[in-house]
Design an enzyme around this catalytic site. Structure first.
Site, PDB file in Angstrom:
ATOM      1  N   ASP A 334      42.344  29.331  41.649  1.00 44.89           N
ATOM      2  CA  ASP A 334      42.083  28.609  40.568  1.00 44.89           C
ATOM      3  C   ASP A 334      43.453  27.856  39.603  1.00 44.89           C
ATOM      4  O   ASP A 334      43.989  27.620  38.681  1.00 44.89           O
ATOM      5  CB  ASP A 334      41.264  29.479  39.558  1.00 44.89           C
ATOM      6  CG  ASP A 334      39.910  30.104  39.911  1.00 44.89           C
ATOM      7  OD1 ASP A 334      39.644  29.288  40.600  1.00 44.89           O
ATOM      8  OD2 ASP A 334      39.119  30.775  39.280  1.00 44.89           O
ATOM      9  N   TYR A 418      34.228  31.884  35.146  1.00 46.11           N
ATOM     10  CA  TYR A 418      34.873  33.413  35.407  1.00 46.11           C
ATOM     11  C   TYR A 418      35.572  33.146  34.241  1.00 46.11           C
ATOM     12  O   TYR A 418      36.300  32.482  34.162  1.00 46.11           O
ATOM     13  CB  TYR A 418      34.741  33.981  36.442  1.00 46.11           C
ATOM     14  CG  TYR A 418      34.479  34.524  37.564  1.00 46.11           C
ATOM     15  CD1 TYR A 418      34.774  35.852  36.732  1.00 46.11           C
ATOM     16  CD2 TYR A 418      34.218  34.453  38.414  1.00 46.11           C
ATOM     17  CE1 TYR A 418      34.179  36.963  37.532  1.00 46.11           C
ATOM     18  CE2 TYR A 418      33.546  35.353  39.386  1.00 46.11           C
ATOM     19  CZ  TYR A 418      33.362  36.588  38.568  1.00 46.11           C
ATOM     20  OH  TYR A 418      32.996  37.405  39.533  1.00 46.11           O
ATOM     21  N   HIS A 468      32.000  38.450  47.063  1.00 44.09           N
ATOM     22  CA  HIS A 468      33.232  37.710  47.299  1.00 44.09           C
ATOM     23  C   HIS A 468      34.045  38.608  46.856  1.00 44.09           C
ATOM     24  O   HIS A 468      34.362  39.880  46.652  1.00 44.09           O
ATOM     25  CB  HIS A 468      33.118  36.321  45.983  1.00 44.09           C
ATOM     26  CG  HIS A 468      32.215  37.032  45.005  1.00 44.09           C
ATOM     27  ND1 HIS A 468      31.535  37.534  43.935  1.00 44.09           N
ATOM     28  CD2 HIS A 468      33.719  37.811  43.455  1.00 44.09           C
ATOM     29  CE1 HIS A 468      31.657  38.184  42.674  1.00 44.09           C
ATOM     30  NE2 HIS A 468      32.739  37.862  42.536  1.00 44.09           N
ATOM     31  N   ASP A 618      68.960  38.101  46.292  1.00 47.94           N
ATOM     32  CA  ASP A 618      67.873  37.862  45.400  1.00 47.94           C
ATOM     33  C   ASP A 618      66.723  37.858  45.502  1.00 47.94           C
ATOM     34  O   ASP A 618      66.664  36.502  46.586  1.00 47.94           O
ATOM     35  CB  ASP A 618      68.171  36.798  44.428  1.00 47.94           C
ATOM     36  CG  ASP A 618      68.356  36.413  43.094  1.00 47.94           C
ATOM     37  OD1 ASP A 618      67.583  36.875  43.202  1.00 47.94           O
ATOM     38  OD2 ASP A 618      68.183  34.781  42.654  1.00 47.94           O
TER      39      ASP A 618
HETATM   40 CO    CO Z   1      33.628  38.433  40.646  1.00 48.99          CO
END
Ligand code: CO
Length: 680
Positions: A334, A418, A468, A618
């Site tokens: 996403d 979502y 999922h 670092d």
């Molecule tokens: Co879900």
């Protein structure tokens, strides 16, 4: 290099100011003067401030000058962050060299460009093509995909075969294509379009998926190159809605609960600098990553002690576990594939946020490089969070109670079905928590009467939710009291029984340094309470320990997709819970800069391939939150918020409980022996 030019920003833009109302349009103050310097640097307060809308427009103008194609479209324009050393050396008020990083695509032939624009000098610093890269589709590409699918003869026939004739009421969701080795798809810029039936505007399309119809669109050629039309599963009949208007009745038994801070909030926000009690940080919105926390530190004994240079969502992926033709390809990244930051929600007071709220806006460009304001993109507020600490001393009959107040910095993004909330919590005891809230609507699939595939669960009649997982990789450049840190794995282990352990009760904490990137890639292990400690060995606390923070896992999940699967290779970061790398400014994205349609290897696998040494360096931590979502009926038609996250807690960073000086909220919370009157 482009010649200096006057501003082309539209006048409407000049009225806006930046999110905090600072004057960012000083250059407009000299009307009619073509020689006005175009830099916005003078009005930028800090080198880490995100691009102002003017700077975004200026970067786009420079790119258009460099590549004069009417089909040039912008995927993103963001601040090119200065090197850490330059940020550290920055003196308040000093001039800042501002740079923008732009990703653009020429839709005439699909060529992808990366540009670094020196905004101070108003010139292109670098301009390069990125062969093979498929950045997130621009919004006009999504529009084209929708159009070409709707006009495709085969697609219309597939829908007619399912009894669907009113195609205006069909919702098409574009999906990142992934890469499953189909030779017909290689070298193309593709999307997969799936569809849903909506009876009316307020319908919930996800209740009525059109199963087995997938249109594969080439975005460059602007046509459907393949139409998958499998099976004969009917479209589920019921439009199952979640909106208030669709409910038979609403509850009316709640009385008002109001949150007031009559004297105002206890934090200050100056530009992007947020200060609350002893915490300070810089808060900004990034068009790809969304919420970014920079320069996080804690004031202690008159000194600002650093904790993190930069924290943000690096990448996320949602692999689905159903192998059917309409489902197998679902594994959206996403962030890298869709550009979560530009999908950040505008939040509403009283709905998304309750109480005394201060908002920050975000900005993201449209396909034409025009800055688009995301009003109220970031919510900052304080919350009462029950108890910070308490004790009742039975011997002296005295009680001390402190309430916990936390600072919350959050944002939301809706990506297709979502909705994701990203929450950073800062506590008075030096703790930090990150929580991701998952809600919105599950992916759905239509099933025939009496059938339930093993990889999905029924949520309504003829409707199932495929199993999922959601993986979120949070990149944290931690600088615990300075940049040179060592990360160790900590586990509890029993000591062997024997003369040193005569009662066989002894156990210890074993601390093992992660010495190199090859040793990184760590999994959680709950029986030994495995977690990680990030220490600065050069600084010690009052009892001689290296000052540190510890990272405690919350909910996690192992990736279920097989090692050889496409998604496992492309989302290699999600196969472990923790990775540690050396800080490198170009290493920001856990699945690479352009995860779309890749075969894997970018991001973490590439970053650790040099096996850099990690002790007293670092370091950057990449922590992966995971949740395996076995879908239940209660997740439909809208999923109640599910929370998942992790915690960072000071571990010898302070010499003692740093919250002893938190004042009792009312006198009765600190009562000397014999004075307790509140039932303590
Ligand atoms: Co879900």
């Amino acid at each position: 290099m482009v010649k200096p030019r006057t501003r082309t920003t539209k006048p409407t833009l000049a009225k806006r100011g930046d999110q905090n109302g600072r004057a960012t349009h000083a250059a407009h103050a000299a009307p009619g003067n073509g020689a006005v310097p175009v830099t916005s640097a003078a009005s930028v307060a800090h080198p880490l401030d995100p691009l102002t809308p003017d700077e975004m427009a200026q970067a786009a103008a420079c790119c258009r000058d460099r590549h004069r194609s009417p089909q040039l479209r912008f995927v993103s324009i963001a601040l090119r962050e200065p090197a850490k050393a330059d940020v550290t050396a920055h003196v308040p008020g000093a001039a800042v060299t501002r740079r923008a990083f732009a990703v653009a695509i020429d839709r005439a032939d699909g060529t992808v460009f990366e540009a670094v624009v020196d905004l101070t000098a108003n010139r292109i610093d670098s301009w390069s093509t990125v062969p093979g890269a498929q950045p997130s589709p621009t919004f006009d590409e999504y529009g084209d995909a929708d159009r070409v699918i709707r006009s495709d003869r085969r697609w219309r026939a597939a829908l007619r075969r399912r009894g669907l004739t009113d195609l205006d009421n069909v919702q098409i969701d574009p999906w990142p294509a992934g890469n499953f080795g189909d030779p017909n798809e290689q070298g193309r810029r593709i999307l997969r379009g799936i569809a849903y039936v909506r009876d009316e505007r307020a319908s919930n399309g996800y209740a009525r998926p059109i199963e087995g119809v997938v249109a594969v669109v080439d975005l460059n050629e602007r046509r459907v190159i393949e139409l998958i039309d499998e099976g004969d599963t009917p479209v589920p009949a019921a439009d199952i809605r979640y909106d208030a208007a669709a409910q038979p009745a609403l509850r009316d038994d709640l009385r008002p609960l109001e949150i007031h801070q009559p004297e105002g909030v206890s934090f200050t926000l100056a530009g992007h600098l947020l200060r609350w009690q002893r915490w300070q940080m810089r808060v900004s919105h990034h068009p790809r990553e969304g919420l970014v926390i920079h320069a996080l530190g804690y004031e202690d004994g008159g000194r600002l002690r650093s904790i993190s240079h930069r924290m943000s969502l690096s990448e996320m992926v949602v692999p689905y576990g159903d192998p059917s033709p309409g489902q197998y390809f679902k594994n959206a990244f996403d962030s890298g594939e869709i550009g979560l930051g530009r999908l950040t929600s505008s939040l509403t007071l009283g709905c998304d946020c309750l109480g005394e709220i201060v908002y920050l806006d975000g900005w993201a460009c449209d396909p034409f490089g025009q800055p688009q304001r995301i009003a109220n993109a970031i919510c900052v507020h304080e919350e009462d969070f029950n108890l910070l600490w308490r004790h009742h001393d039975g011997h002296s009959e005295s009680t001390e109670v402190r309430r916990s107040r936390r600072l919350v910095v959050s944002s939301w993004a809706t990506v297709g079905n979502y909705d994701y909330g990203f929450f950073w919590y800062f506590y008075e005891d030096g703790s930090i928590e990150h929580e991701i809230k998952l809600t919105g609507i599950i992916q759905t699939m239509a099933v025939k009467d009496g059938e339930t595939p093993p990889t999905a669960d029924l949520v309504a009649r003829n409707l199932a939710g495929p199993i999922h997982q959601h993986f979120f990789c949070v990149r944290m450049d931690l600088d615990i009291d300075g940049a040179a840190n060592t990360v160790s794995e900590v586990e509890t282990r029993p000591l062997p029984a024997g003369p040193e352990n005569p009662y066989d009760n002894a156990f210890e904490a074993v601390v093992t340094p992660i010495r190199s990137e090859a040793e990184s890639g760590r999994s959680v292990h709950s029986p030994t309470a495995r977690h990680w400690r990030i220490a600065n060995p050069a600084r010690t606390n009052a009892v001689g320990q290296a000052v540190a923070y510890a990272l405690f896992p919350g909910e996690t999940a192992d990736m279920m997709a097989g090692e050889a699967s496409s998604v496992a290779k492309r989302a290699a970061f999600a196969r472990k819970q923790l990775w540690v790398t050396r800080e490198a400014p170009d290493e920001l994205y856990a699945a690479g800069a352009y995860p779309s349609q890749t075969t894997g290897g970018d991001g973490i696998p590439s970053f650790i391939s040099g096996n850099r040494l990690l002790e007293q360096q670092d370091v950057v931590l990449w922590y992966v939150i995971g949740t395996s979502h076995i879908v239940r009926p209660e997740d439909f038609p809208v999923t109640p918020v599910h929370r998942s996250g992790f915690a960072l807690r000071p571990w010898g960073f302070f010499d003692t409980n740093p919250a002893l000086d938190v004042a009792p909220p009312v006198a009765g919370c600190a009562c000397a022996p014999g004075e307790c009157v509140h039932g303590h």
